[in-house]
Design a protein around this motif. Structure first.
Motif, PDB file in Angstrom:
ATOM      1  N   ALA A  93      -0.960   5.739   4.763  1.00 27.72           N
ATOM      2  CA  ALA A  93      -1.448   4.703   3.840  1.00 27.72           C
ATOM      3  C   ALA A  93      -1.174   3.293   4.357  1.00 27.72           C
ATOM      4  N   CYS A  94      -0.271   3.168   5.301  1.00 29.00           N
ATOM      5  CA  CYS A  94       0.141   1.848   5.796  1.00 29.00           C
ATOM      6  C   CYS A  94      -0.882   1.294   6.793  1.00 29.00           C
ATOM      7  N   PRO A  95      -1.346   0.055   6.599  1.00 27.68           N
ATOM      8  CA  PRO A  95      -2.333  -0.503   7.528  1.00 27.68           C
ATOM      9  C   PRO A  95      -1.766  -0.817   8.914  1.00 27.68           C
ATOM     10  N   ARG A 141       0.822  -1.219   0.000  1.00 26.86           N
ATOM     11  CA  ARG A 141       0.000   0.000   0.000  1.00 26.86           C
ATOM     12  C   ARG A 141       0.852   1.262   0.000  1.00 26.86           C
ATOM     13  N   CYS A 142       2.007   1.210   0.661  1.00 28.42           N
ATOM     14  CA  CYS A 142       2.878   2.395   0.644  1.00 28.42           C
ATOM     15  C   CYS A 142       3.465   2.606  -0.755  1.00 28.42           C
ATOM     16  N   ASP A 143       3.742   1.530  -1.462  1.00 27.28           N
ATOM     17  CA  ASP A 143       4.221   1.656  -2.842  1.00 27.28           C
ATOM     18  C   ASP A 143       3.134   2.280  -3.724  1.00 27.28           C
ATOM     19  N   ALA A 144       1.901   1.832  -3.540  1.00 29.50           N
ATOM     20  CA  ALA A 144       0.789   2.398  -4.309  1.00 29.50           C
ATOM     21  C   ALA A 144       0.590   3.873  -3.969  1.00 29.50           C
ATOM     22  N   GLU A 149       0.799   7.179  -6.424  1.00 34.59           N
ATOM     23  CA  GLU A 149      -0.251   8.194  -6.496  1.00 34.59           C
ATOM     24  C   GLU A 149       0.283   9.593  -6.202  1.00 34.59           C
ATOM     25  N   LEU A 150       1.245   9.673  -5.275  1.00 37.04           N
ATOM     26  CA  LEU A 150       1.835  10.965  -4.923  1.00 37.04           C
ATOM     27  C   LEU A 150       2.892  11.427  -5.932  1.00 37.04           C
TER      28      LEU A 150
END
Length: 153
Positions: free
Chosen positions: A114-116, A63-66, A70-71
């Motif tokens: 963004a990290c769960p 999720r951090c890569d995604a 996005e950023l």
């Protein structure tokens, strides 16, 4: 089986250690660092264990890569991405210590959001920056050369 002499030596060493702890409250950290600094041991700050424990929570979900995609900041933590940065830094696995040099705190906070599991990217990057400065800044003795095998004849 342990010989009597080995058992006695171990016992004497144990008693000396207990006595030293009972009468001396000095930290053994300076002596430890003096011993292992030539082997490449970097210093540790008081909060480092908590930062590394937070980074080791990474479950490699991506999720951090995604979020980095996005950023538009995919390469700020290196070509492998933020997830590889967190995994490598938490395990101190041959990570290029200069990777965190270009990442802004704003970007790192967005990656943590963004990290769960809330990997602390801001404090992890600060730890990596500090260790990089220590290593590059010459506060570390040159590592000992690796032993090599003689050339085959």
């Amino acid at each position: 089986m342990m010989s009597l002499e080995s058992f006695v030596r171990l016992g004497v060493s144990f008693v000396r250690t207990l006595a030293r702890r009972a009468w001396s409250r000095e930290s053994e950290l300076p002596r430890f660092m003096e011993q292992y600094r030539p082997d490449g041991m970097l210093s540790a700050a008081a909060g480092d264990p908590q930062v590394l424990a937070g980074a080791s929570r990474c479950i490699a979900c991506g999720r951090c890569d995604a979020a980095a995609w996005e950023l538009g900041v995919r390469d700020e933590l290196g070509i492998a991405g933020p997830m590889a940065f967190a995994l490598g830094a938490s395990r101190q696995a041959g990570l290029d210590l200069s990777l965190a040099a270009h990442a802004s705190d704003e970007t790192l906070r967005a990656l943590t959001a963004a990290c769960p599991v809330a990997v602390p990217f801001v404090s992890l990057a600060a730890l990596v920056r500090r260790r990089n400065a220590e290593y590059v800044g010459g506060h570390l003795d040159a590592p000992r050369p690796l032993l090599s095998l003689p050339p085959a004849s």
